[in-house]
Design a protein around this motif. Sequence first.
Motif, PDB file in Angstrom:
ATOM      1  N   MET A   1       0.525  -1.328  -0.165  1.00 59.67           N
ATOM      2  CA  MET A   1      -0.002   0.385  -0.188  1.00 59.67           C
ATOM      3  C   MET A   1       1.192   1.219  -0.002  1.00 59.67           C
ATOM      4  O   MET A   1       2.182   1.561   0.734  1.00 59.67           O
ATOM      5  N   ASN A   2       0.760   2.094  -0.715  1.00 60.46           N
ATOM      6  CA  ASN A   2       1.601   3.599  -1.159  1.00 60.46           C
ATOM      7  C   ASN A   2       1.435   4.158   0.258  1.00 60.46           C
ATOM      8  O   ASN A   2       0.122   4.763   0.341  1.00 60.46           O
ATOM      9  N   SER A   3       2.390   5.185   1.107  1.00 60.31           N
ATOM     10  CA  SER A   3       1.939   5.415   1.532  1.00 60.31           C
ATOM     11  C   SER A   3       1.531   7.223   1.561  1.00 60.31           C
ATOM     12  O   SER A   3       1.846   7.202   0.248  1.00 60.31           O
ATOM     13  N   PRO A   4       0.422   7.879   1.992  1.00 60.30           N
ATOM     14  CA  PRO A   4       0.602   8.572   2.152  1.00 60.30           C
ATOM     15  C   PRO A   4       1.229   9.667   1.738  1.00 60.30           C
ATOM     16  O   PRO A   4       1.001  11.345   1.237  1.00 60.30           O
ATOM     17  N   VAL A   5       2.253   9.785   2.251  1.00 59.84           N
ATOM     18  CA  VAL A   5       3.923  10.458   2.557  1.00 59.84           C
ATOM     19  C   VAL A   5       4.773   9.859   1.678  1.00 59.84           C
ATOM     20  O   VAL A   5       4.897   9.195   1.880  1.00 59.84           O
ATOM     21  N   THR A   6       5.067  11.357   0.762  1.00 58.15           N
ATOM     22  CA  THR A   6       6.126  10.273  -0.495  1.00 58.15           C
ATOM     23  C   THR A   6       7.564   9.789   0.235  1.00 58.15           C
ATOM     24  O   THR A   6       7.721   9.895   1.310  1.00 58.15           O
ATOM     25  N   SER A   7       8.252   8.826  -0.410  1.00 60.96           N
ATOM     26  CA  SER A   7       8.646   8.272   0.335  1.00 60.96           C
ATOM     27  C   SER A   7      10.032   8.818   0.704  1.00 60.96           C
ATOM     28  O   SER A   7      11.107   8.321   1.591  1.00 60.96           O
ATOM     29  N   ARG A   8      10.732  10.121  -0.214  1.00 58.20           N
ATOM     30  CA  ARG A   8      11.773  10.422   0.696  1.00 58.20           C
ATOM     31  C   ARG A   8      11.514  11.779   0.917  1.00 58.20           C
ATOM     32  O   ARG A   8      12.406  11.946   2.350  1.00 58.20           O
ATOM     33  N   VAL A   9      10.557  11.378   2.512  1.00 58.50           N
ATOM     34  CA  VAL A   9      10.376  12.429   2.813  1.00 58.50           C
ATOM     35  C   VAL A   9      10.135  11.705   4.129  1.00 58.50           C
ATOM     36  O   VAL A   9       9.099  10.896   4.399  1.00 58.50           O
ATOM     37  N   SER A  10      10.935  12.206   5.574  1.00 60.40           N
ATOM     38  CA  SER A  10      10.552  11.137   7.286  1.00 60.40           C
ATOM     39  C   SER A  10       9.502  11.164   7.218  1.00 60.40           C
ATOM     40  O   SER A  10       8.741  12.424   7.072  1.00 60.40           O
ATOM     41  N   ARG A  11       8.555  10.971   8.723  1.00 58.04           N
ATOM     42  CA  ARG A  11       7.690  10.293   8.720  1.00 58.04           C
ATOM     43  C   ARG A  11       7.684  11.821   9.713  1.00 58.04           C
ATOM     44  O   ARG A  11       7.036  12.502   9.827  1.00 58.04           O
ATOM     45  N   ALA A  12       8.987  12.687  10.700  1.00 57.43           N
ATOM     46  CA  ALA A  12       9.055  13.297  11.640  1.00 57.43           C
ATOM     47  C   ALA A  12       8.807  14.604  10.481  1.00 57.43           C
ATOM     48  O   ALA A  12       8.159  15.218  11.082  1.00 57.43           O
ATOM     49  N   THR A  13       9.358  14.446   9.298  1.00 58.45           N
ATOM     50  CA  THR A  13       9.655  15.629   8.758  1.00 58.45           C
ATOM     51  C   THR A  13       7.880  15.803   7.860  1.00 58.45           C
ATOM     52  O   THR A  13       7.745  17.657   7.690  1.00 58.45           O
ATOM     53  N   ALA A  14       7.504  15.387   8.079  1.00 60.02           N
ATOM     54  CA  ALA A  14       6.215  14.908   7.066  1.00 60.02           C
ATOM     55  C   ALA A  14       5.234  15.667   8.390  1.00 60.02           C
ATOM     56  O   ALA A  14       4.433  16.510   8.055  1.00 60.02           O
ATOM     57  N   VAL A  15       5.475  14.963   9.457  1.00 59.25           N
ATOM     58  CA  VAL A  15       4.754  15.398  10.764  1.00 59.25           C
ATOM     59  C   VAL A  15       5.447  17.375  11.000  1.00 59.25           C
ATOM     60  O   VAL A  15       4.365  17.983  11.121  1.00 59.25           O
ATOM     61  N   TRP A  16       6.018  17.287  10.810  1.00 55.30           N
ATOM     62  CA  TRP A  16       6.704  18.455  11.105  1.00 55.30           C
ATOM     63  C   TRP A  16       5.305  20.111   9.841  1.00 55.30           C
ATOM     64  O   TRP A  16       5.116  20.991   9.885  1.00 55.30           O
ATOM     65  N   SER A  17       5.988  19.764   8.797  1.00 50.33           N
ATOM     66  CA  SER A  17       5.554  20.001   7.299  1.00 50.33           C
ATOM     67  C   SER A  17       3.943  20.657   7.615  1.00 50.33           C
ATOM     68  O   SER A  17       3.689  21.403   6.850  1.00 50.33           O
ATOM     69  N   LEU A  18       3.563  19.122   7.880  1.00 49.01           N
ATOM     70  CA  LEU A  18       1.993  19.257   8.566  1.00 49.01           C
ATOM     71  C   LEU A  18       1.846  20.784   9.682  1.00 49.01           C
ATOM     72  O   LEU A  18       0.621  21.413   8.777  1.00 49.01           O
ATOM     73  N   VAL A  19       2.151  20.666  10.191  1.00 51.20           N
ATOM     74  CA  VAL A  19       2.120  21.512  12.121  1.00 51.20           C
ATOM     75  C   VAL A  19       2.774  22.603  10.590  1.00 51.20           C
ATOM     76  O   VAL A  19       1.458  24.053  10.990  1.00 51.20           O
ATOM     77  N   GLY A  20       3.458  23.279   9.554  1.00 54.56           N
ATOM     78  CA  GLY A  20       4.297  24.377   9.118  1.00 54.56           C
ATOM     79  C   GLY A  20       2.939  24.899   8.210  1.00 54.56           C
ATOM     80  O   GLY A  20       2.675  26.126   8.337  1.00 54.56           O
ATOM     81  N   LEU A  21       2.209  23.903   7.469  1.00 53.68           N
ATOM     82  CA  LEU A  21       1.278  24.000   6.706  1.00 53.68           C
ATOM     83  C   LEU A  21       0.137  24.742   7.103  1.00 53.68           C
ATOM     84  O   LEU A  21      -0.323  25.232   6.802  1.00 53.68           O
ATOM     85  N   VAL A  22      -0.434  23.955   8.359  1.00 58.22           N
ATOM     86  CA  VAL A  22      -1.391  24.818   9.154  1.00 58.22           C
ATOM     87  C   VAL A  22      -0.758  25.969   9.704  1.00 58.22           C
ATOM     88  O   VAL A  22      -2.104  26.993   9.468  1.00 58.22           O
ATOM     89  N   LEU A  23      -0.315  26.392  10.282  1.00 63.22           N
ATOM     90  CA  LEU A  23       0.474  27.387  10.691  1.00 63.22           C
ATOM     91  C   LEU A  23       0.248  28.184   9.521  1.00 63.22           C
ATOM     92  O   LEU A  23       0.474  29.937   9.380  1.00 63.22           O
ATOM     93  N   LEU A  24       0.987  28.403   8.637  1.00 65.53           N
ATOM     94  CA  LEU A  24       1.781  28.877   6.711  1.00 65.53           C
ATOM     95  C   LEU A  24       0.072  29.731   6.493  1.00 65.53           C
ATOM     96  O   LEU A  24      -0.333  30.537   6.437  1.00 65.53           O
ATOM     97  N   THR A  25      -1.194  28.388   6.435  1.00 64.56           N
ATOM     98  CA  THR A  25      -2.476  29.047   6.141  1.00 64.56           C
ATOM     99  C   THR A  25      -2.705  29.588   7.042  1.00 64.56           C
ATOM    100  O   THR A  25      -4.114  30.995   6.470  1.00 64.56           O
ATOM    101  N   ILE A  26      -2.954  29.850   8.092  1.00 64.56           N
ATOM    102  CA  ILE A  26      -3.676  31.030   9.159  1.00 64.56           C
ATOM    103  C   ILE A  26      -3.063  32.209   8.814  1.00 64.56           C
ATOM    104  O   ILE A  26      -3.538  33.481   9.536  1.00 64.56           O
TER     105      ILE A  26
END
Length: 413
Positions: A1-26
Amino acid sequence: MNSPVTSRVSRATAVWSLVGLVLLTINLRAAITGIAPVLGELREAFGLSGAAVGVLTTLPVVCLGVFASVAPLVARRLGTDVAIAGSLVLITAGIVVRVVESPLSLFVGTVLAGAGIAMGNVLMPAVIKRVFPARVGSLTGLAMMLMAASGAVAAALAVPLDEAGGWRLALAIWAVPSAFALLVWGPLALRGRSSRPAETPARDADHSLLRSPVAWFVAAFMGLASLMFYVLMSWLPEIMRDAGYAPATAGMMMSTMMIVGIPLGFAVPVFAARLRDQRPVVFAVAAVMVAGLVGMMAVPSAGWVWVVVLGLGTGSAFPLAYTLLSLRSPNPSIAAGLSGMAQTGGYLLAGTGPFAVGVLHGATGGWNVPLVLLLVLVVPEAVFGLLAARPGLIRLREAKPAPRALPAPEPVR
């Protein structure tokens, strides 16, 4: 099953990026929507004329158009994460600069903040596609909802903050979330996680889009829908105040108009994407806008009703325009090119609205003529929307192959 996060991005970086996206949009609306409810106070503090106030309300929208074309170039050279961090620097610096008691600082700060918002607005989808390729739809919807919600909160709090600590507090408070977002994007930029810059279409595709009538229809519809939204966002509090409503109530009315559009950011794209022909949605949007504008002129005492109606209209038109970017595009490359074309041209067109309405209000001393202008503009918005909503895809002309060179003649012996 394909991960929703691209393989070249670690899970920790993905979580950090998600937090960053939320803060950016507001931070992509608050610095703009927080100005309109305190325009009267800014006019008095700086001695601004009606034309100057019109320029002030127009600058952010113009910046969204001008700097939308710059963002991909910066991202291509420096990386997307670095460019987003830079956009947050511009937003924070612009908010701080414009609270200096100087008309020049007010306008310069507005340009800086608008430039940062434009860059973040363009680059946000690139991060979603890179880090969360399987969740583009849900995260894009989340981003639109957060942008609308933060804009509504900024509009609602502007007058109470002004009454509590003056216009400086009402404007400066939004430097706090932008600075906090910068703290999150800073490490991402320093780590150089953005190995792939923002995707931009080939130059030939750009030129082909300029020759596509459908591309122009979509861009014009997005521009006029944006114009309606930003005119109302800039001047609705003043219209309501002149109609007899208290300043705080007028600010809440603008906030309500934007709150109404929050759920529509999810509902309209889902509904429109299920239809083969989106023209019925365009008809509905145009009818709602006509009802709201006519009602505001004819029965201003029912202001709350018309605010909700206009919220339904503007809150549906903008998501529909974004949906058409994908529905009319045959592939992601064309969708990216169409998005860049529509945002640049659309926001530049939208930028003329607040200024023109401000000039008309100053010349006529009332709001009926500006509202009639908006009513007239519903016609081309509906026409371009109907043309853009017809079933079909953009067809680009293939470049003609270069003529084959004839073989060189053999030398005569």
